[in-house]
Design a protein around this motif. Structure first.
Motif, mmCIF file in Angstrom:
data_model
loop_
_atom_site.group_PDB
_atom_site.id
_atom_site.type_symbol
_atom_site.label_atom_id
_atom_site.label_comp_id
_atom_site.label_asym_id
_atom_site.label_seq_id
_atom_site.Cartn_x
_atom_site.Cartn_y
_atom_site.Cartn_z
ATOM 1 N N ALA A 249 9.914 14.040 8.046
ATOM 2 C CA ALA A 249 9.571 14.047 9.541
ATOM 3 C C ALA A 249 9.265 14.768 10.800
ATOM 4 C CB ALA A 249 8.558 13.356 9.583
ATOM 5 N N ILE A 250 10.863 14.830 11.227
ATOM 6 C CA ILE A 250 11.217 14.594 12.838
ATOM 7 C C ILE A 250 12.658 15.810 12.808
ATOM 8 C CG2 ILE A 250 12.476 13.780 15.217
ATOM 9 C CD1 ILE A 250 11.403 11.114 13.908
ATOM 10 N N SER A 251 11.614 16.678 13.119
ATOM 11 C CA SER A 251 12.621 17.961 13.255
ATOM 12 C C SER A 251 13.086 18.211 14.065
ATOM 13 C CB SER A 251 11.333 19.022 13.417
ATOM 14 O OG SER A 251 11.066 19.152 14.867
ATOM 15 N N ALA A 252 14.051 19.050 14.264
ATOM 16 C CA ALA A 252 15.061 20.039 14.854
ATOM 17 C C ALA A 252 14.769 19.923 16.318
ATOM 18 C CB ALA A 252 16.035 20.969 14.649
ATOM 19 N N GLU A 253 13.226 20.624 16.829
ATOM 20 C CA GLU A 253 13.235 21.122 17.613
ATOM 21 C C GLU A 253 12.279 19.703 18.531
ATOM 22 O OE1 GLU A 253 10.960 22.901 14.128
ATOM 23 O OE2 GLU A 253 13.309 23.311 14.335
ATOM 24 N N GLY B 94 0.247 -1.174 -0.171
ATOM 25 C CA GLY B 94 0.262 0.302 0.039
ATOM 26 C C GLY B 94 0.782 1.239 0.067
ATOM 27 N N THR B 95 0.308 2.490 0.069
ATOM 28 C CA THR B 95 0.722 3.417 -0.181
ATOM 29 C C THR B 95 1.867 4.231 1.572
ATOM 30 O OG1 THR B 95 -0.506 4.534 -0.968
ATOM 31 C CG2 THR B 95 0.321 6.038 -0.301
ATOM 32 N N ALA B 96 2.935 4.387 1.668
ATOM 33 C CA ALA B 96 3.898 5.409 1.825
ATOM 34 C C ALA B 96 3.270 5.941 3.090
ATOM 35 C CB ALA B 96 4.930 5.028 1.469
ATOM 36 N N MET B 97 2.871 6.311 4.846
ATOM 37 C CA MET B 97 2.301 7.310 4.954
ATOM 38 C C MET B 97 2.983 8.515 4.915
ATOM 39 S SD MET B 97 2.260 3.875 6.441
ATOM 40 C CE MET B 97 3.113 4.016 8.145
ATOM 41 N N ILE B 98 4.292 8.752 5.221
ATOM 42 C CA ILE B 98 4.304 9.837 5.600
ATOM 43 C C ILE B 98 4.351 10.995 4.427
ATOM 44 C CG2 ILE B 98 6.862 10.982 6.723
ATOM 45 C CD1 ILE B 98 6.407 8.969 8.971
#
Ligand code: TXA
Ligand code: MG
Length: 338
Positions: A200-204, A175-179
């Motif tokens: 998706a995971i930010s510096a903050e 199926g489709t990759a979510m992110i």
């Protein structure tokens, strides 16, 4: 080469399919598989010939290192010769998930994986199919995104089929990759944790759990440390031009009536534009990330000659969307003439 295409549902996994794919990996074969970010093209990390064949199948430059994928946090010690406290903290908070950590590598990792660097990128996905495959293979799996080099990364099995049919042993359709955009790459082999590729995971997000600053590097066109970032990327055949000022879009479309102009924008901007092709990228940057590579490929299918793509704000995953669009456009921006 004949490519097997197998359906595997992330919720009710068919273990026979996973085992067959894992057997291919152990035999030195190549298997495309879904992750939560994009599809990967995997081979056994410890088989240099198998890893080399990834580069051949993708047409990937040999100096661009691969990420080693693991299914349990302890496997990091099979790959990294040092695991600093920052890495342990980030593993605890963000694995399985879209975070790749660059760590000093063990000498047992073939140079084919790391392109001769002294470091290795390691990631534990959260996708059930990816993790089941890695577990069944009984070895970490080296995997870049499963596209031909230079094309947008694949977010569906159809994209992998379009790029790699006949060039790999199997494609697992989960199926489709979510992110929709690739993992954040953070370098922990340097004193200050440094993002080499936003995701998706930010510096903050990372600074919050680490209690120390995280630098954002790698956004320059020729970032030396993340070898992959210097190549043309994410490019459809159409010319991509980015914009921030939505007021410039309609005049551009008017002035290019002999072109098939495709406007790709967040819902607000998309709903007020008239153009031969208008793609709604969704309500926010998370939607945009999930649709980005799919829409870039669709633009080619629909015969677009120019894609005008809105840059979302740089907050959170928006920075990753901007980064991929800037690469895809070669830095081309729609600007007013005054
Ligand atoms: O989400 C993802 O990361 C996907 C899925 C399949 O896991 N994988 C992926 O792989 O995007 P790839 O090969 O397309 O991108 C890996 C990036 C490249 O830009 C590469 O240069 C960088 O990570 N990289 C890998 N190892 C590195 C290292 N030792 N030092 C610096 N950069 C590294
Ligand atoms: Mg890639």
């Amino acid at each position: 080469m004949e490519t097997s295409v197998w359906q595997v549902s992330p919720d009710s996994m068919d273990q026979a399919v996973i085992d067959a794919a894992a057997a291919m990996i152990r035999r030195g074969g190549l298997v495309a598989f879904p992750t939560e970010t994009v599809y990967g093209l995997g081979a056994d990390v410890f088989q240099p010939k198998a890893v080399a064949s990834i580069f051949a199948a993708k047409g990937r430059p040999a100096d661009n290192p691969l990420i080693a994928h693991i299914a349990a946090p302890e496997q990091v010690y099979d790959l990294a010769r040092e695991v600093p406290d920052t890495a342990k903290c980030l593993m605890e908070h963000f694995w399985g998930g879209p975070l790749t950590m660059i760590l000093p590598k063990k000498h047992t990792i073939p140079d084919e994986v790391t392109a001769g660097l002294d470091t290795v990128g390691i990631r534990m996905p959260s996708h059930s199919v990816a993790n089941a495959l890695i577990r069944a293979a009984g070895t970490p799996i080296a995997a870049p995104s499963a596209n031909r080099s230079g094309s947008p990364s694949p977010t569906t099995a159809e994209h992998c089929i379009a790029d790699l049919l006949g060039r790999v042993d199997a494609i697992l359709d989960g199926g489709t990759a979510m992110i929709g955009v690739e993992s954040t790459v953070v370098d922990l082999s340097v004193p200050v944790p440094t993002i080499l590729r936003p995701g998706a995971i930010s510096a903050e997000d990372m600074a919050d759990v680490l209690g120390c600053p995280v630098r954002v590097g790698g956004l320059e066109a020729h970032a030396p440390k993340c070898p992959g970032m210097k190549y043309t990327h994410y490019s459809p055949s159409a010319t991509v031009i980015c914009f921030e000022n939505a007021a410039l879009v309609q005049p551009f479309v008017q002035a290019h009536q002999d072109e098939v102009v495709c406007v790709m924008a967040l819902s607000d901007a998309a709903s007020s534009v008239s153009a031969p092709l208008v793609y709604d990228a969704g309500r926010d940057s998370t939607d945009y990330a999930a649709r980005l590579f799919y829409l870039l490929r669709k633009a080619d299918e629909d015969g677009a000659s120019i894609v005008l793509a809105q840059l979302p704000s740089a907050q959170g995953i928006g920075l990753a969307v901007r980064n991929r669009l800037q690469k895809s456009s070669g830095g081309n921006m729609l600007e007013s003439r005054e």
